[in-house]
Design a protein around this motif. Structure first.
Motif, short mmCIF file in Angstrom:
data_model
loop_
_atom_site.label_atom_id
_atom_site.label_comp_id
_atom_site.label_asym_id
_atom_site.label_seq_id
_atom_site.Cartn_x
_atom_site.Cartn_y
_atom_site.Cartn_z
N ASP A 171 -37.28 -72.46 -27.28
CA ASP A 171 -38.42 -71.64 -26.88
C ASP A 171 -39.18 -72.30 -25.73
OD1 ASP A 171 -37.80 -69.81 -28.86
OD2 ASP A 171 -39.22 -70.65 -30.30
N VAL A 172 -39.38 -73.62 -25.85
CA VAL A 172 -40.10 -74.34 -24.79
C VAL A 172 -39.27 -74.34 -23.50
CG1 VAL A 172 -41.13 -76.54 -24.11
CG2 VAL A 172 -41.31 -75.76 -26.48
N ARG A 173 -37.97 -74.56 -23.63
CA ARG A 173 -37.11 -74.53 -22.43
C ARG A 173 -37.23 -73.20 -21.70
NH1 ARG A 173 -33.28 -77.17 -25.92
NH2 ARG A 173 -32.96 -79.35 -25.28
N ARG A 174 -37.18 -72.10 -22.46
CA ARG A 174 -37.27 -70.78 -21.84
C ARG A 174 -38.63 -70.58 -21.16
NH1 ARG A 174 -33.88 -69.26 -26.31
NH2 ARG A 174 -35.70 -69.06 -27.67
N ALA A 175 -39.69 -71.04 -21.80
CA ALA A 175 -41.02 -70.90 -21.21
C ALA A 175 -41.13 -71.70 -19.93
CB ALA A 175 -42.08 -71.35 -22.21
N VAL A 176 -40.61 -72.92 -19.94
CA VAL A 176 -40.66 -73.76 -18.73
C VAL A 176 -39.87 -73.12 -17.60
CG1 VAL A 176 -39.94 -75.99 -17.78
CG2 VAL A 176 -41.13 -75.90 -19.98
N LYS A 177 -38.72 -72.56 -17.93
CA LYS A 177 -37.91 -71.89 -16.92
C LYS A 177 -38.64 -70.68 -16.37
CE LYS A 177 -33.27 -70.05 -16.06
NZ LYS A 177 -31.92 -69.79 -16.65
N ARG A 178 -39.32 -69.93 -17.23
CA ARG A 178 -40.09 -68.77 -16.79
C ARG A 178 -41.20 -69.19 -15.83
NH1 ARG A 178 -40.98 -63.53 -19.02
NH2 ARG A 178 -43.02 -62.66 -18.45
N LEU A 179 -41.73 -70.39 -16.00
CA LEU A 179 -42.79 -70.91 -15.14
C LEU A 179 -42.26 -71.59 -13.89
CD1 LEU A 179 -45.13 -72.35 -17.93
CD2 LEU A 179 -45.55 -70.31 -16.53
N GLY A 180 -40.95 -71.56 -13.70
CA GLY A 180 -40.36 -72.09 -12.48
C GLY A 180 -39.88 -73.52 -12.58
N ASP B 296 -44.91 -66.98 -22.78
CA ASP B 296 -44.09 -66.43 -23.86
C ASP B 296 -44.98 -65.87 -24.95
OD1 ASP B 296 -45.02 -68.65 -25.27
OD2 ASP B 296 -43.17 -69.79 -25.03
N ALA B 297 -44.37 -65.41 -26.02
CA ALA B 297 -45.10 -64.73 -27.08
C ALA B 297 -45.76 -65.68 -28.07
CB ALA B 297 -44.16 -63.79 -27.83
N ASP B 298 -45.55 -66.97 -27.93
CA ASP B 298 -46.21 -67.95 -28.79
C ASP B 298 -47.61 -68.19 -28.22
OD1 ASP B 298 -46.85 -69.87 -30.62
OD2 ASP B 298 -45.45 -71.39 -29.85
N LEU B 299 -48.54 -67.32 -28.55
CA LEU B 299 -49.82 -67.26 -27.86
C LEU B 299 -50.79 -68.33 -28.33
CD1 LEU B 299 -50.48 -63.41 -27.68
CD2 LEU B 299 -49.36 -64.89 -25.99
N SER B 300 -51.60 -68.78 -27.38
CA SER B 300 -52.72 -69.65 -27.69
C SER B 300 -53.82 -68.84 -28.36
CB SER B 300 -53.27 -70.27 -26.41
OG SER B 300 -53.85 -69.26 -25.59
#
Length: 342
Positions: A43-52, A197-201
């Motif tokens: 999940d973290v990998r995908r979020a980091v990739k989404r952020l460039g 991502d959907a893991d919201l703060s």
């Protein structure tokens, strides 16, 4: 992978941490990220990739703030540790120590491991709440990094106390331990900006509640606002600039009320206009509601409080040009629609 020692980032599943990791890998750093459960790594990998960010620059280790095990391995061979991990509950716990203990003890566990590993720089993610709640200050006081919250105040929430106590414990540790890393502290305001991502703060979850019509009215409170992208930049600069050591950096630009956050949501998505708060509640009504709604207790110290502040130090010392509050909040609500969460 980079041939430089990895930068360790704790609490990698959090919003701020994901943006920090993306910023670091874009700068060419390898990152070793900690999490409590390895199944969250993808999940973290995908979020980091989404952020460039390039996920190949990223490795994961398991470490829990409430356990000593794993931290020596997590920081081994690193010269820089960025400690973001800290509990931020939507509702305040019945026992304040449920928030205070992991924030304080977890910070010290990571600092102790960093000291044993001869880490050079330790960047702590604190909060503006560790600044804005002093005692007996004039109404026109302009807050800055020189201010500290008085955690002995009886009207503070466990979260405010936890951030203040944890930061003070970190400063005390480095002052008493000659071998400790250099310490720099980032004190963000109410964090807005894009969710990856959907893991919201907790701050982003507020918009989902508003979009569902949970809050027909809003308490009369306002927050200093920080864009998460600027918060990430501040952390990255604090790791790279030698003169950042020994400093706190208050990150924020402007302020918004909860009612104004709802107005921004309605402005961006008019079909939600009937759901967002329609008016502001009197303070007495908020205090009464807090007896039955634990989420309301979180904001009781904000009622009637003014938080005029200066961001001159972070802009001059770290060379940042901060996004304003409206831009940060707009980016937040647009990202939630992009993620199909509202």
């Amino acid at each position: 992978m980079s041939d430089r020692p990895p930068v360790v980032v704790t609490g990698s599943t959090g919003l701020v941490a994901k943006h920090i990791i993306a910023e670091l890998v874009k700068r060419g750093h390898a990152v070793r990220a900690t999490l409590r459960r390895m199944e969250k790594a993808d999940d973290v990998r995908r979020a980091v990739k989404r952020l460039g960010g390039e996920a190949a620059q990223l490795e994961f280790v398991v470490a829990d703030l409430e356990q000593r095990a794993g931290w020596d391995e997590a920081v081994a061979g690193s010269q820089i540790v960025i400690h973001t991990a800290s509990p931020f509950p939507m509702a305040q716990p019945d026992n304040p120590e449920d928030v205070i203990r992991p924030a304080r003890d977890g910070t010290l566990r990571v600092l102790e491991a960093a000291t044993r590993a001869a880490v050079q720089r330790f960047v702590l993610t604190s909060s503006s709440v560790a600044i804005f709640y002093g005692r007996d200050l004039p109404s026109d006081h302009i807050y800055s990094e020189a201010d500290f919250t008085d955690e002995t105040r009886t009207d503070l929430t466990p979260y405010i106390k936890s951030k203040t106590i944890a930061e003070k414990a970190a400063w005390d540790f480095v002052q008493k331990n000659a071998a400790a890393p250099q310490l720099a502290v980032i004190n963000p305001g109410f964090v807005q900006g894009p969710a990856p991502d959907a893991d919201l703060s907790t701050s982003h979850e507020l918009y989902r509640l508003m979009a569902r019509g949970v809050y027909p009215a809003a308490p009369r409170i306002r927050f200093p606002v920080a864009d998460v992208r600027d918060v990430a930049l501040a952390h990255a600069e604090a790791t790279e600039r030698p003169d950042a050591a020994g400093n706190r950096f208050l990150v924020g630009s402007g302020q918004l009320t909860l009612f104004e956050l709802g107005r921004i949501l309605a402005r961006e998505y008019p079909e939600l206009s009937s759901k967002v708060p329609k008016f502001e509640l009197p303070d007495a009504a908020v205090r009464a509601l807090a007896y039955v709604d634990k989420r309301m207790r979180t904001i009781l110290p904000e009622l009637g409080a003014t938080k005029d502040y200066t961001n001159a130090h972070v802009t001059s010392a770290l060379g940042l040009r901060l996004r304003d509050a409206d831009e940060a909040a707009t980016a937040a609500v647009r990202s939630l629609r992009d993620l199909r969460l509202i």
